[in-house]
Design a protein around this motif. Structure first.
Motif, PDB file in Angstrom:
ATOM      1  N   ILE A 114       4.622   4.781   8.916  1.00  0.00           N
ATOM      2  CA  ILE A 114       5.267   5.160   7.659  1.00  0.00           C
ATOM      3  C   ILE A 114       4.383   4.763   6.480  1.00  0.00           C
ATOM      4  CG2 ILE A 114       7.277   4.789   6.179  1.00  0.00           C
ATOM      5  CD1 ILE A 114       8.963   4.496   8.683  1.00  0.00           C
ATOM      6  N   GLU A 115       3.724   3.599   6.606  1.00  0.00           N
ATOM      7  CA  GLU A 115       2.835   3.193   5.520  1.00  0.00           C
ATOM      8  C   GLU A 115       1.675   4.183   5.374  1.00  0.00           C
ATOM      9  OE1 GLU A 115       1.316  -0.794   5.664  1.00  0.00           O
ATOM     10  OE2 GLU A 115       0.450  -0.628   3.660  1.00  0.00           O
ATOM     11  N   LEU A 116       1.186   4.692   6.513  1.00  0.00           N
ATOM     12  CA  LEU A 116       0.147   5.734   6.443  1.00  0.00           C
ATOM     13  C   LEU A 116       0.692   6.967   5.725  1.00  0.00           C
ATOM     14  CD1 LEU A 116      -1.590   5.534   9.922  1.00  0.00           C
ATOM     15  CD2 LEU A 116      -2.619   5.133   7.694  1.00  0.00           C
ATOM     16  N   GLY A 117       1.971   7.295   5.995  1.00  0.00           N
ATOM     17  CA  GLY A 117       2.608   8.398   5.276  1.00  0.00           C
ATOM     18  C   GLY A 117       2.637   8.127   3.778  1.00  0.00           C
ATOM     19  N   LEU A 118       2.883   6.864   3.430  1.00  0.00           N
ATOM     20  CA  LEU A 118       2.905   6.466   2.016  1.00  0.00           C
ATOM     21  C   LEU A 118       1.526   6.669   1.381  1.00  0.00           C
ATOM     22  CD1 LEU A 118       4.684   5.070  -0.181  1.00  0.00           C
ATOM     23  CD2 LEU A 118       3.750   2.906   0.614  1.00  0.00           C
ATOM     24  N   VAL A 119       0.477   6.282   2.120  1.00  0.00           N
ATOM     25  CA  VAL A 119      -0.893   6.468   1.622  1.00  0.00           C
ATOM     26  C   VAL A 119      -1.151   7.954   1.358  1.00  0.00           C
ATOM     27  CG1 VAL A 119      -3.335   6.309   2.241  1.00  0.00           C
ATOM     28  CG2 VAL A 119      -1.786   4.416   2.778  1.00  0.00           C
ATOM     29  N   LEU A 120      -0.756   8.789   2.326  1.00  0.00           N
ATOM     30  CA  LEU A 120      -0.962  10.230   2.214  1.00  0.00           C
ATOM     31  C   LEU A 120      -0.185  10.787   1.022  1.00  0.00           C
ATOM     32  CD1 LEU A 120      -2.579  12.085   3.980  1.00  0.00           C
ATOM     33  CD2 LEU A 120      -0.540  12.566   5.312  1.00  0.00           C
ATOM     34  N   PHE A 121       1.065  10.316   0.874  1.00  0.00           N
ATOM     35  CA  PHE A 121       1.924  10.748  -0.226  1.00  0.00           C
ATOM     36  C   PHE A 121       1.268  10.402  -1.565  1.00  0.00           C
ATOM     37  CE2 PHE A 121       5.470   9.571  -3.135  1.00  0.00           C
ATOM     38  CZ  PHE A 121       6.071  10.815  -3.245  1.00  0.00           C
ATOM     39  N   LEU A 137      -1.887   9.801  -2.241  1.00  0.00           N
ATOM     40  CA  LEU A 137      -3.103  10.599  -2.432  1.00  0.00           C
ATOM     41  C   LEU A 137      -2.760  11.993  -2.945  1.00  0.00           C
ATOM     42  CD1 LEU A 137      -5.427   9.944   0.655  1.00  0.00           C
ATOM     43  CD2 LEU A 137      -5.949   9.564  -1.755  1.00  0.00           C
ATOM     44  N   THR A 138      -1.798  12.660  -2.289  1.00  0.00           N
ATOM     45  CA  THR A 138      -1.504  14.038  -2.676  1.00  0.00           C
ATOM     46  C   THR A 138      -0.818  14.100  -4.041  1.00  0.00           C
ATOM     47  OG1 THR A 138       0.424  13.888  -1.253  1.00  0.00           O
ATOM     48  CG2 THR A 138      -1.425  15.127  -0.422  1.00  0.00           C
TER      49      THR A 138
END
Lengths: 320, 282
Positions: free
Chosen positions: A291-298, A300-301
């Motif tokens: 989920i934290e990786l999802g946060l990073v992606l979020f 960034l975008t």
């Protein structure tokens, strides 16, 4: 009240107005609620990503994004290989797609007759509608064999002295993912860039031609710089899409968490690791890390989309 | 003279290159369509639409459950995403001149830019985690959230395109604001809004990433709305990465069916709206 039309008595006038107002108020409230739902969904999304990743954020802090060991069973989580893979594949795809896309946009906006240009643009925009899993399918069975048999041997024999083209090539690689991404984002670059090029005033071109410049000089030195911000905006939009792209990348990148100098080596991306491991996460920590990786992606975008929108808006608002 | 020759040469070379770029991209489209059509059409059979997947080792079988699963997920997505997007679009077009509508627009843009895999995580947290199992419903919620921004944007755009004179005419006849909107403005924009809806559906119909850990997958028929279900895109993914030739054929057939659906809807909707004004996608 005295100024109201005499045909309506004051009481019926009031109820008539009230009726109108209440109907309007209902419509206003109802649609306003739908609009507020969007705001709520967006806030809830950010909140879930934040609160859902509290465990690794307190356990690893910033070392999460700088560590490069990934071993869910031993609870070792370093996200650098994924961040590296996402950034390299995206940048590689831009490196391929921006020149090709800008070239095609120039052709479609400046050279092709309007009818042919519209028809070609329509076709190219259809490319953007092809689902990403189908790009992945074509990546596995069409692109990877083609790279293996034709393109990569040529690259290795001519540019093999470069560290980025060294080592064994297994087909699935950062390079393959970059090419698939380039094919996926090029329609965006073409369609947005063509539009901003078409919006450049005609007298700019005429002035350049009148001063004796060739068609190419007027295009490259006058029209393109005039539309530069809009073109940059299209590139940022494309970059945001490339960063978040999941399926096609997952299917051809090789899914190996490593940081290799060679583009021909397999890699891994943020979106791919979420896709592969989320449903079978081995524990609370593992899932929260994803989920934290999802946060990073979020994050960034959000940043890149914001920049893109600013650039495109500023061209629309006042030219240069 | 030499300078002029050099300039003319650069002119010719660069202009030719831009043409090459264009036809390179158009060529890629043709290769994709051709290769997929060839592999897909040769792998497709009636069984594909009527039979369940068979276990590894047996040949034949189809993806009937995945086709139904996709239809169910899309129906749910439409029921969730379209009303919210539509009414919010009406709000922005008809009542939205406040600072608040600026906030809504910003939130919509933000939501539109969120990668689909992250939407999947969100739907997982919203539906799968509280209910403790994967479900058709969770997949529908994920795709529904993805439909909201585009649904809003097309509604707002087509409502704004309705001439002011129509509104003034209705108001002059004594209709209230809301009555004008719902009986005059929306019907006038109906075709555009419906085409936008079709484009929106076509877009999410191919989404795979948000379904991986919401709808999950299911080798059998999925009954009701609270069980995991197979969907066409996730079957393509699972079959393509599996090491069996027969599964690869099935994946091509599924890819072909999906692409034909998506492209047909796109072409039809874009023609209905009129070329060039179809801004269904970001």
């Amino acid at each position: 009240m005295a100024t109201q039309p005499a045909t309506l008595s004051p009481s019926s006038e009031r109820s008539f107005l009230q009726r109108i107002r209440s109907g309007d108020a209902v419509a206003h409230t109802l649609t306003g609620m739908a609009a507020s739902t969007i705001l709520a969904v967006t806030i809830l999304l950010a909140y879930h990503l934040w609160s859902g990743s509290s465990l690794p954020r307190s356990a690893f802090g910033w070392s999460f994004v700088t560590g490069s060991d990934w071993d869910p069973v031993a609870e070792k989580f370093g996200a650098l290989p994924f961040i590296f893979g996402t950034l390299t594949t995206s940048l590689l795809s831009l490196l391929i797609a921006v020149p090709v896309g800008l070239g095609a946009a120039i052709f479609l906006a400046e050279l092709a007759p309007r009818g042919a240009s519209d028809a070609l643009t329509f076709m190219i925009e259809l490319l953007a509608a092809v689902p990403s899993v189908i790009y992945g399918l074509l990546g596995i069975f069409l692109l990877v064999p083609f790279l293996q048999s034709t393109l990569v041997p040529v690259l290795v024999s001519t540019l093999g002295f470069l560290p980025i083209f060294q080592g064994q090539f297994f087909g699935v690689s950062v390079f393959s993912a970059g090419i698939i991404l380039a094919i996926m984002i090029v329609p965006f670059i073409i369609s947005v860039s063509r539009e901003v090029l078409l919006a450049v005033p005609q007298d700019q071109r005429e002035a350049a031609l009148a001063l004796g410049s060739t068609k190419w000089e007027s295009t490259w030195k006058i029209v393109v710089p005039y539309a530069m911000r809009g073109i940059m905006g299209s590139v940022f939009l494309a970059l945001a899409r490339a960063l978040g792209e999941t399926m096609a990348v997952t299917m051809v990148i090789g899914n190996k968490p490593q940081i290799a100098t060679s583009l021909l080596a397999p890699g891994y991306s943020i979106a791919a690791v979420i896709a592969n491991e989320f449903a079978e996460a081995t524990g609370n920590m593992h899932q929260q890390v994803l989920i934290e990786l999802g946060l990073v992606l979020f994050a960034l975008t959000v940043l890149i989309n914001g920049a893109a929108r600013l650039l495109i808006l500023s061209t629309k608002a006042g030219g240069k | 003279m030499t300078l002029s020759f050099r300039r003319r040469a650069v002119n010719a070379v660069m202009l030719t290159l831009t043409g090459v770029c264009t036809f390179l991209v158009a060529g890629v489209l043709l290769v994709i369509l051709g290769y997929l059509a060839w592999n897909g059409a040769t792998s497709l059979s009636l069984d594909f639409f009527t039979k369940l997947p068979v276990p590894v080792g047996e040949t034949g079988g189809g993806m009937a459950n995945a086709i139904l699963g996709s239809a169910k997920v899309l129906l749910l997505a439409m029921l969730i995403g379209v009303p919210i997007g539509f009414f919010a679009g009406v709000y922005l077009a008809e009542f939205g001149d406040s600072a608040y509508s600026g906030v809504i627009r910003y939130a919509t843009d933000l939501l539109n830019g969120v990668p689909s895999i992250v939407i999947g995580i969100f739907a997982y947290a919203l539906v799968v985690q509280p209910m403790k199992h994967f479900s058709t419903l969770a997949g529908g919620v994920a795709l529904g959230i993805m439909m909201i921004p585009i649904s809003l944007r097309t509604t707002e755009e087509f409502l704004r395109a309705v001439p002011v004179s129509l509104r003034e005419g209705a108001m002059a006849l004594g209709a209230s604001r809301s009555r004008t909107i719902f009986t005059v403005v929306i019907p006038a924009a109906k075709n555009g809004i419906l085409s936008g809806l079709m484009l929106n559906l076509a877009r999410v119909a191919g989404e795979t990433a948000p379904l991986l850990f919401t709808a999950l997958g299911n080798p059998f028929w999925s009954s009701g709305w609270l069980q995991p279900t197979a969907t066409l895109p996730s079957m393509i993914y699972n079959y393509a990465i599996a090491p069996y030739d027969d599964w690869h054929r099935q994946a091509w057939a599924a890819g072909f069916v999906l692409l034909v659906l998506v492209l047909t809807v796109n072409v039809a909707a874009r023609f209905a709206i009129g070329r060039g004004s179809a801004r269904g996608r970001s």
